[in-house]
Scaffold this motif. Structure first.
Motif, short mmCIF file in Angstrom:
data_model
loop_
_atom_site.label_atom_id
_atom_site.label_comp_id
_atom_site.label_asym_id
_atom_site.label_seq_id
_atom_site.Cartn_x
_atom_site.Cartn_y
_atom_site.Cartn_z
N GLN A 80 0.82 -1.21 0.00
CA GLN A 80 0.00 0.00 0.00
C GLN A 80 0.86 1.26 0.00
O GLN A 80 0.57 2.23 -0.71
N HIS A 81 1.94 1.25 0.80
CA HIS A 81 2.82 2.42 0.85
C HIS A 81 3.54 2.63 -0.48
O HIS A 81 3.71 3.77 -0.93
N LEU A 82 3.96 1.56 -1.11
CA LEU A 82 4.62 1.69 -2.41
C LEU A 82 3.65 2.24 -3.45
O LEU A 82 4.03 3.06 -4.29
N SER A 83 2.38 1.78 -3.37
CA SER A 83 1.38 2.30 -4.29
C SER A 83 1.13 3.78 -4.06
O SER A 83 0.95 4.56 -4.99
N ALA A 84 1.15 4.18 -2.78
CA ALA A 84 0.95 5.59 -2.46
C ALA A 84 2.08 6.44 -2.99
O ALA A 84 1.87 7.55 -3.50
N VAL A 85 3.31 5.93 -2.90
CA VAL A 85 4.46 6.66 -3.45
C VAL A 85 4.35 6.76 -4.96
O VAL A 85 4.63 7.80 -5.56
N ALA A 86 3.93 5.65 -5.59
CA ALA A 86 3.78 5.65 -7.04
C ALA A 86 2.72 6.65 -7.49
O ALA A 86 2.79 7.17 -8.61
N ASP A 87 1.74 6.93 -6.62
CA ASP A 87 0.71 7.90 -6.97
C ASP A 87 1.26 9.28 -7.23
O ASP A 87 0.62 10.12 -7.88
N LEU A 88 2.45 9.57 -6.69
CA LEU A 88 3.05 10.88 -6.87
C LEU A 88 3.38 11.16 -8.33
O LEU A 88 3.63 12.30 -8.71
N ARG A 89 3.38 10.12 -9.15
CA ARG A 89 3.63 10.32 -10.57
C ARG A 89 2.48 11.07 -11.23
O ARG A 89 2.63 11.62 -12.32
N GLY A 90 1.32 11.03 -10.59
CA GLY A 90 0.20 11.80 -11.11
C GLY A 90 -0.77 11.01 -11.98
O GLY A 90 -1.84 11.49 -12.32
N ARG A 91 -0.41 9.79 -12.42
CA ARG A 91 -1.30 8.99 -13.23
C ARG A 91 -1.63 7.69 -12.50
O ARG A 91 -0.74 7.03 -11.97
N PRO A 92 -2.91 7.32 -12.48
CA PRO A 92 -3.29 6.06 -11.83
C PRO A 92 -2.57 4.87 -12.45
O PRO A 92 -2.54 4.74 -13.68
N ALA A 93 -1.99 4.03 -11.62
CA ALA A 93 -1.28 2.86 -12.11
C ALA A 93 -1.41 1.75 -11.08
O ALA A 93 -1.67 1.99 -9.91
N GLY A 94 -1.21 0.53 -11.53
CA GLY A 94 -1.29 -0.61 -10.64
C GLY A 94 -2.58 -1.38 -10.84
O GLY A 94 -3.36 -1.11 -11.75
N THR A 95 -2.80 -2.35 -9.94
CA THR A 95 -3.94 -3.26 -10.06
C THR A 95 -4.98 -2.99 -8.98
O THR A 95 -4.64 -2.81 -7.81
N VAL A 96 -6.24 -2.94 -9.39
CA VAL A 96 -7.37 -2.82 -8.46
C VAL A 96 -8.17 -4.10 -8.58
O VAL A 96 -8.67 -4.45 -9.66
N ARG A 97 -8.31 -4.83 -7.46
CA ARG A 97 -9.00 -6.12 -7.45
C ARG A 97 -10.43 -5.94 -6.92
O ARG A 97 -10.64 -5.40 -5.84
N ILE A 98 -11.40 -6.40 -7.71
CA ILE A 98 -12.81 -6.25 -7.36
C ILE A 98 -13.51 -7.60 -7.49
O ILE A 98 -13.28 -8.33 -8.45
#
Length: 296
Positions: A80-98
């Motif tokens: 979660q923390h790595l995803s939050a850091v990646a968010d600083l790039r400004g574009r949504p990225a990564g996997t969302v599981r539903i």
């Protein structure tokens, strides 16, 4: 005791959760032999057996259960923390599981998310169909989609669709051959198509009314299925009566392929909701999916 990097622990958590080396390997995008070798090396370094292996399954030992309970939440937090850091790039990225039931996945979630995937090339949505009320925390889903009336109270639930009704339907050919039930109690004398619930293994009772006037009828018939889409096909073929969502049967009611019966006992209820834990750390990818499903 020092362990070289976190890769071994990631592999252990995957195997422990999946209970299977092949499934864990597929999830990690590595070979089953690599997973097996990693686990053997980890157990040798720790000097304790973490998993009990048989020809058909993999189960956790007492030490394995303790290690999983201790490190799995920590690894999840790191992700979660790595995803939050990646968010600083400004574009949504990564996997969302539903997780969603079959009808919601096909007719509610997918139509809304399709344009989103066209816009964000670095976004991946993993959509898993299941009729049960999935423990999204234990199964590591970001969110679930279910009808509003069956969601646990400790979850944040956001409506993503209109109110719905469960309607009882049959083909004109069935009604001509077997007659039309006038009251819900008469269904016990009719050929009904039952839904087997995967979570508990029981048959879904047909529901009528709402609030204090709500009641259920246990029906029987020649066919039991675990897919509402298959039930719809069987109902159209004249096998028997079925109880399905109004949105699912609407086109067939218009075309005349199905006829609604017992409509006076069919009341509306909250439609599909997206639910997720209140303490969920929202990444940019999850936020954009949430807003898209909300229709904002």
């Amino acid at each position: 005791m020092f362990i070289n990097g976190m890769d071994d622990l990631v592999v252990f958590v995957a195997v422990a959760r999946e209970g299977n080396f092949t499934r864990a390997a597929a999830k990690l995008s590595v070979s089953p032999s690599a997973v097996s070798q990693t686990m053997r090396a980890l157990e040798e370094r720790l000097g304790v057996r973490l998993l009990t292996r048989t020809t058909r399954s993999v189960t956790r030992t007492e030490a394995g259960e303790r290690l999983l309970n201790e490190i799995a939440p920590l690894l999840d937090q790191i992700d979660q923390h790595l995803s939050a850091v990646a968010d600083l790039r400004g574009r949504p990225a990564g996997t969302v599981r539903i997780t969603a039931d079959e009808f919601a996945a096909q007719h509610v979630v997918w139509p809304k998310l399709f344009p989103l995937l066209e816009t964000y090339s670095e976004l991946t949505v993993e959509l898993i169909t299941d009729y049960g009320l999935t423990d999204i925390v234990a199964q590591r889903f970001d969110a679930g989609v279910r009808l509003g009336g069956i969601i646990d109270t400790d979850m944040i639930a956001i409506p993503i669709g209109p109110e719905m009704r469960m309607v009882t339907v049959a083909s004109p050919g069935y009604l001509q051959k077997y007659g039309t039930p006038e009251k819900p109690e008469e269904l016990t004398e009719h050929r009904c198509i039952n839904l087997r619930l995967p979570t508990h293994g029981g048959l879904y009772p047909w529901e009528f009314g709402s609030g204090e006037n709500e009641f259920r009828v246990r029906v029987k018939g020649p066919l039991i299925m675990n897919s509402v889409l298959q039930i719809l096909d069987a109902c159209l073929a004249g096998v028997g009566l079925a109880q399905l969502l109004d949105a699912q049967v609407a086109p067939h009611l218009v075309s005349g392929g199905l006829v609604e019966v017992l409509g006076q006992w069919s009341d509306s209820f909250p439609g599909y909701h997206l639910y997720y834990p209140s303490r969920h750390q929202q990444t940019a990818a999850f936020r954009v999916v949430l807003e898209q499903l909300r229709g904002n």
